[in-house]
Design an enzyme around this catalytic site. Sequence first.
Site, PDB file in Angstrom:
ATOM      1  CD  GLU A 185      -2.714  -1.336   2.480  1.00 28.67           C
ATOM      2  OE1 GLU A 185      -2.650  -0.450   3.335  1.00 28.67           O
ATOM      3  OE2 GLU A 185      -3.427  -2.345   2.608  1.00 28.67           O
ATOM      4  CD  GLU A 291      -4.564  -7.855   1.988  1.00 27.76           C
ATOM      5  OE1 GLU A 291      -5.412  -7.058   2.416  1.00 27.76           O
ATOM      6  OE2 GLU A 291      -3.334  -7.663   2.081  1.00 27.76           O
TER       7      GLU A 291
HETATM    8  O1  G3I Z   1      -4.061  -6.865  19.192  1.00 32.63           O
HETATM    9  C1  G3I Z   1      -5.100  -5.996  19.679  1.00 32.63           C
HETATM   10  C2  G3I Z   1      -5.719  -6.579  20.920  1.00 32.63           C
HETATM   11  O2  G3I Z   1      -4.755  -6.628  21.940  1.00 32.63           O
HETATM   12  C3  G3I Z   1      -6.925  -5.701  21.332  1.00 32.63           C
HETATM   13  O3  G3I Z   1      -7.589  -6.314  22.389  1.00 32.63           O
HETATM   14  C4  G3I Z   1      -7.902  -5.544  20.174  1.00 32.63           C
HETATM   15  C5  G3I Z   1      -9.068  -4.600  20.501  1.00 32.63           C
HETATM   16  O4  G3I Z   1      -9.585  -3.994  19.352  1.00 32.63           O
HETATM   17  O5  G3I Z   1      -7.208  -5.001  19.072  1.00 32.63           O
HETATM   18  C6  G3I Z   1      -6.163  -5.857  18.625  1.00 32.63           C
HETATM   19  O6  G3I Z   1      -5.553  -5.319  17.481  1.00 32.63           O
HETATM   20  C7  G3I Z   1      -6.339  -5.308  16.308  1.00 32.63           C
HETATM   21  C8  G3I Z   1      -5.692  -6.257  15.296  1.00 32.63           C
HETATM   22  O7  G3I Z   1      -6.343  -6.150  14.057  1.00 32.63           O
HETATM   23  C9  G3I Z   1      -5.754  -7.722  15.744  1.00 32.63           C
HETATM   24  O8  G3I Z   1      -7.068  -8.142  15.848  1.00 32.63           O
HETATM   25  C10 G3I Z   1      -6.346  -3.891  15.773  1.00 32.63           C
HETATM   26  O9  G3I Z   1      -7.087  -3.059  16.657  1.00 32.63           O
HETATM   27  C11 G3I Z   1      -6.943  -3.844  14.395  1.00 32.63           C
HETATM   28  O10 G3I Z   1      -6.761  -2.532  13.857  1.00 32.63           O
HETATM   29  C12 G3I Z   1      -6.247  -4.847  13.499  1.00 32.63           C
HETATM   30  O11 G3I Z   1      -6.881  -4.804  12.261  1.00 32.63           O
HETATM   31  C13 G3I Z   1      -6.166  -5.422  11.205  1.00 32.63           C
HETATM   32  C14 G3I Z   1      -5.903  -4.402  10.107  1.00 32.63           C
HETATM   33  O12 G3I Z   1      -5.231  -5.043   9.053  1.00 32.63           O
HETATM   34  C15 G3I Z   1      -5.055  -3.237  10.576  1.00 32.63           C
HETATM   35  O13 G3I Z   1      -4.785  -2.365   9.510  1.00 32.63           O
HETATM   36  C16 G3I Z   1      -6.992  -6.570  10.667  1.00 32.63           C
HETATM   37  O14 G3I Z   1      -7.131  -7.585  11.670  1.00 32.63           O
HETATM   38  C17 G3I Z   1      -6.310  -7.145   9.439  1.00 32.63           C
HETATM   39  O15 G3I Z   1      -7.166  -8.104   8.843  1.00 32.63           O
HETATM   40  C18 G3I Z   1      -6.040  -6.021   8.445  1.00 32.63           C
HETATM   41  O16 G3I Z   1      -5.389  -6.543   7.317  1.00 32.63           O
HETATM   42  C19 G3I Z   1      -5.132  -5.579   6.277  1.00 32.63           C
HETATM   43  C20 G3I Z   1      -3.895  -6.049   5.546  1.00 32.63           C
HETATM   44  O17 G3I Z   1      -2.829  -6.204   6.448  1.00 32.63           O
HETATM   45  C21 G3I Z   1      -3.524  -5.070   4.444  1.00 32.63           C
HETATM   46  N1  G3I Z   1      -4.639  -4.820   3.555  1.00 32.63           N
HETATM   47  C22 G3I Z   1      -5.887  -4.451   4.200  1.00 32.63           C
HETATM   48  C23 G3I Z   1      -6.281  -5.465   5.257  1.00 32.63           C
HETATM   49  C24 G3I Z   1      -7.621  -5.150   5.850  1.00 32.63           C
HETATM   50  O18 G3I Z   1      -7.595  -3.951   6.568  1.00 32.63           O
END
Ligand code: G3I
Length: 368
Positions: A185, A291
Site C-alpha cells: 500500500e 486479500e
Molecule cells: O491486538 C489488539 C488486541 O490486543 C486488542 O484487544 C484488540 C481490541 O480492538 O485489538 C487488537 O488489534 C487489532 C488487530 O487487528 C488484531 O485483531 C487492531 O485493533 C486492528 O486494527 C487490526 O486490524 C487489522 C488491520 O489489518 C489493521 O490495519 C486486521 O485484523 C487485518 O485483517 C487487516 O489486514 C489488512 C492487511 O494487512 C492489508 N490490507 C488491508 C487489510 C484489511 O484492513
Amino acid sequence: MKMLKKLLMLGLFLIFVLPVLGESGLPETVYNQNLPSLRDLFRDYFDFGTAISREELMAVREARGLPYQFSILTAGNEMKPASLLDLQECRKLAQTDETAVAVRFSSAKPILDFAKGQGLRVHGHVLVWHSQTPLEFFKQGYIATRDFVSREVMLSRMENYIREVLTWTAENYPGVIVSWDVVNEAVADGKKGLRESNWTRVVGEDFVLKAFEYARKYAAEGTLLYYNDYNTPYEPKLTVICDLLDQLKAEGTVDGYGFQCHFSVNTPPIAAVKRAFARVAEKGLRLRVSELDVGISTATDARLREQALVYTDLFRIFLDYADQLEAVQVWGITDSRSWRSTEFPLLFSSGGYPKPAYYALVELAEAQ
Ligand code: G3I
C-alpha cells in the site's frame, strides 16, 4: 412438564440442526470434510488460501478444517512489523548502535508451526508498510518522543529488519514461506504519487525500491517477492502502480503484484477489475489475489445471491489469468472473524456454513 421440554428440544433440533446435516450425519461446515474442497477444485489453476489469525488456529474446530479447503495461509496480523519488532530489545541495542534491529517471532510461530505440520504453504505479509509499524521504529533510540532518525540510519534499520526476518524464517521454516509482500500500500488514493507516511518522511520516495533491493539480497532462492496494494482498478492509482512495477521490474527486484480485492457487490464494476488485470498482467509478472472479500449490506437471500454472482464473475477473471496467477486468497474464513464482519464478505457464514458464494465457486470450478 418433562415431556413438553423434550418435545421442545426435538423441535429446535429439527428446525436448526437437521437441515444442515450432510449425508454422513455431520454438519456440512468448513470444519469438516463433507464439502467439496476448493483447494482441490482449483488445484490445476492456482493455490487457494486464506488469511488466518492465531486465535482461529487455537479454536481447534476451525484449524481442523483448514488444510482441507486451503493450500496456502497468510498471517492476518502476526507477521507485520508491529508483531515482529522487539522494541524493548531494540532500545537496548540502540544505546551502542542506532541501526541495530531486534525481532521476535512468538506471534508468528503458531501459524508457521501449523503450516509446516500440515504441509501448507505460507505467503508472508508484510515486510514494509506504513501501518501496523510502530512510530518508535522511525525514532532515535526507538523512543517515540524523540526526533526521527536520519535517512541513512533508517535505511540501515530497514535492511537489518528485512535481513533478520527473511533469514530467521528461511532457517527455521525452510520452504514454508514461498512468497512475501515486500511493500504494502505505498501508492496514494485519488492522486498521482506515493502516499505520505513515515517511510516517505524519513527515507524518501525511493523507500520502495530500497525495500525490494534488500529483500532480493536476503530472500532464499525461489522466494517470490510481491508489491501488494488495494483499489487497483481506480485511476490514477492503477497508472502509478504500473509505473512502480515497471521500475521494480527494470531493477530485477520484483516477481509479482498482489491484488488485494477488498470489494463490494457493486464496486468496483467487474469491467474495471478486468481492465486492471489486463494492464498489470501485460507486464509478464506473477500475480496473486492476496486479500479477497466481497461486502454486502445485509445477509438476505437476494444479497447473498448477488454476492455469489460477483464471486463467480471475479473467479472467471482469475481463471483467465491462471497461467500467471500463483494464488487466490480470501481474507478470512468465516464472516464473524472478518475485518468487515458487518458486511458478511466471505464464503462461509459466521457459524462456518457454506454460503451461496461458496457453492457458486464449486459449480464454476466443476464446470471447467
Ligand atoms: O491486538 C489488539 C488486541 O490486543 C486488542 O484487544 C484488540 C481490541 O480492538 O485489538 C487488537 O488489534 C487489532 C488487530 O487487528 C488484531 O485483531 C487492531 O485493533 C486492528 O486494527 C487490526 O486490524 C487489522 C488491520 O489489518 C489493521 O490495519 C486486521 O485484523 C487485518 O485483517 C487487516 O489486514 C489488512 C492487511 O494487512 C492489508 N490490507 C488491508 C487489510 C484489511 O484492513
